[in-house]
Design a protein around this motif. Structure first.
Motif, PDB file in Angstrom:
ATOM      1  N   GLY A   1      26.012  45.704  34.156  1.00 48.26           N
ATOM      2  CA  GLY A   1      26.311  47.133  34.214  1.00 48.26           C
ATOM      3  C   GLY A   1      25.717  47.997  33.133  1.00 48.26           C
ATOM      4  O   GLY A   1      25.876  49.217  33.150  1.00 48.26           O
TER       5      GLY A   1
ATOM      6  N   ARG B   1      31.323  38.022  38.779  1.00 49.13           N
ATOM      7  CA  ARG B   1      29.944  38.111  38.284  1.00 49.13           C
ATOM      8  C   ARG B   1      29.712  36.835  37.485  1.00 49.13           C
ATOM      9  O   ARG B   1      30.264  36.678  36.402  1.00 49.13           O
ATOM     10  CB  ARG B   1      29.758  39.333  37.374  1.00 49.13           C
TER      11      ARG B   1
ATOM     12  N   PRO C   1      35.890  46.463  47.222  1.00 51.98           N
ATOM     13  CA  PRO C   1      36.044  45.960  45.853  1.00 51.98           C
ATOM     14  C   PRO C   1      37.491  45.541  45.587  1.00 51.98           C
ATOM     15  O   PRO C   1      38.418  46.139  46.104  1.00 51.98           O
ATOM     16  CB  PRO C   1      35.655  47.156  44.994  1.00 51.98           C
TER      17      PRO C   1
ATOM     18  N   GLY D   1      39.234  45.384  42.577  1.00 48.01           N
ATOM     19  CA  GLY D   1      39.446  45.637  41.162  1.00 48.01           C
ATOM     20  C   GLY D   1      38.188  45.355  40.372  1.00 48.01           C
ATOM     21  O   GLY D   1      37.134  45.066  40.930  1.00 48.01           O
ATOM     22  N   GLU D   2      38.306  45.430  39.050  1.00 48.16           N
ATOM     23  CA  GLU D   2      37.146  45.139  38.210  1.00 48.16           C
ATOM     24  C   GLU D   2      36.740  43.683  38.396  1.00 48.16           C
ATOM     25  O   GLU D   2      37.596  42.801  38.506  1.00 48.16           O
ATOM     26  CB  GLU D   2      37.505  45.358  36.741  1.00 48.16           C
ATOM     27  N   PRO D   3      35.451  43.410  38.425  1.00 45.63           N
ATOM     28  CA  PRO D   3      35.043  42.011  38.593  1.00 45.63           C
ATOM     29  C   PRO D   3      35.409  41.150  37.387  1.00 45.63           C
ATOM     30  O   PRO D   3      35.524  41.657  36.270  1.00 45.63           O
ATOM     31  CB  PRO D   3      33.521  42.092  38.756  1.00 45.63           C
TER      32      PRO D   3
ATOM     33  N   ARG E   1      40.376  40.081  35.225  1.00 48.48           N
ATOM     34  CA  ARG E   1      39.543  41.177  35.729  1.00 48.48           C
ATOM     35  C   ARG E   1      39.107  42.075  34.569  1.00 48.48           C
ATOM     36  O   ARG E   1      39.929  42.474  33.752  1.00 48.48           O
ATOM     37  CB  ARG E   1      40.300  41.997  36.774  1.00 48.48           C
ATOM     38  N   GLY E   2      37.832  42.347  34.517  1.00 48.00           N
ATOM     39  CA  GLY E   2      37.292  43.166  33.433  1.00 48.00           C
ATOM     40  C   GLY E   2      37.051  42.380  32.159  1.00 48.00           C
ATOM     41  O   GLY E   2      36.624  42.947  31.149  1.00 48.00           O
TER      42      GLY E   2
ATOM     43  N   ASN F   1      39.273  37.997  44.222  1.00 48.12           N
ATOM     44  CA  ASN F   1      38.652  38.662  43.072  1.00 48.12           C
ATOM     45  C   ASN F   1      37.162  38.790  43.341  1.00 48.12           C
ATOM     46  O   ASN F   1      36.597  38.037  44.135  1.00 48.12           O
ATOM     47  CB  ASN F   1      38.816  37.831  41.785  1.00 48.12           C
ATOM     48  N   ASP F   2      36.524  39.738  42.641  1.00 52.42           N
ATOM     49  CA  ASP F   2      35.063  39.785  42.643  1.00 52.42           C
ATOM     50  C   ASP F   2      34.574  39.083  41.383  1.00 52.42           C
ATOM     51  O   ASP F   2      35.151  39.273  40.310  1.00 52.42           O
ATOM     52  CB  ASP F   2      34.563  41.235  42.660  1.00 52.42           C
TER      53      ASP F   2
END
Lengths: 67, 210
Positions: free
Chosen positions: B183, B103, B14, B16-18, B82-83, B100-101
């Motif tokens: 989520g 969504r 991962p 960090g936050e996607p 992120r986030g 980065n991830d």
């Protein structure tokens, strides 16, 4: 996915296969596989190349979504 | 992406936050989706440079800098998203940095409606447009297919497709689908309340003969 060869099998309708065999033979392809591969690669280009990107880019610039 | 993750199809670590991306063609409901997700509780990354107008009476929810993603080499600023949720049109998804991830909420709308709405917007902006609708429709179809192919190849992307017309008709179903995808912590009631069906103006059934 793991695989031991470079080729995979794809199922097609029997009647379609018969037509492919016939046309591949008439058109001079060595095998029906070769013929189908060429058709698929040609069709994939529609999705994978940049054809049409110029039109899209111009439109999006006009709309103010890209620089 | 490392050789091993490519070879074995492993998910990368991962990053960090996607980043939640709202994407799609312009005029496919991306601004409405931004409003929904903001109402649901996700912080929006926007700069307010492009203000509300007749085409988007409730605002554009844009971050100007992403419009340069094709040309700019330093894309590290995206880590600030992120986030959060940020709007990036689908044409620029190919230019996302890999660190980065993502969504991705990919908005879909009938292409005739998209083109009608885009053409009206071009008129409002006094832009000259020589494109042919049939050719653009074909180009957009190919573009959407290429995005789908790209999405399957990217280990750091997770994508959900949301239809604009379905969302206007059944906002609760879309809110539930999004909440599951992102989520399960979103305020679905607030998301439903953020959908304004009055803004669905270029409907296919009304475009015939225009």
């Amino acid at each position: 996915m793991f695989g031991f060869g470079k080729n995979v099998n794809i199922k097609v309708d029997k009647d379609l296969h018969a037509r492919l065999v016939k046309i591949a033979d008439v058109a001079g392809y060595a095998t029906v596989d070769e013929f189908v591969t060429q058709i698929l690669e040609k069709e994939m280009l529609h999705f994978e190349d940049v054809k049409g990107d110029g039109d899209i880019r111009n439109k999006l610039k006009g709309l103010g979504y890209i620089s | 992406m490392s050789f091993l993750t490519d070879l074995f199809g492993l998910k990368p670590a991962p990053q960090g936050e996607p980043i939640v991306l709202v994407s799609g063609l312009p005029r496919s409901g991306t601004s409405m989706m931004m409003k929904m997700l903001e109402a649901g509780g996700i912080q929006v990354m926007e700069d307010g440079v492009r203000t509300a107008d007749v085409d988007n009476p409730k605002g554009y929810y844009e971050y100007e800098r992403v419009k340069h993603l094709e040309k700019e080499t330093d894309k590290s600023y995206l880590k600030d998203a992120r986030g959060k949720v940020i709007k990036i049109i689908s044409f620029l998804l190919k230019d996302l940095p890999p660190d980065n991830d993502y969504r991705i909420v990919f908005m879909r709308r009938d292409l005739d409606e998209v083109l009608a709405s885009q053409n009206k917007m071009l008129q409002h902006r006094n832009e000259t447009d020589t494109s042919d609708d049939a050719a653009m429709r074909e180009a957009y179809l190919n573009h959407i297919a290429s995005v789908r192919i790209m999405s399957r190849k990217k280990a750091n992307w997770q994508t959900v497709e949301i239809r604009y017309d379905d969302t206007v008709k059944s906002p609760a179903a879309t809110a539930a689908a999004l909440n599951a995808f992102l989520g399960g912590k979103l305020d679905e009631k607030a998301m439903v309340a953020a959908v304004d069906g009055e803004l669905y103006r270029n409907r296919k059934d009304k475009l015939k003969g225009t």
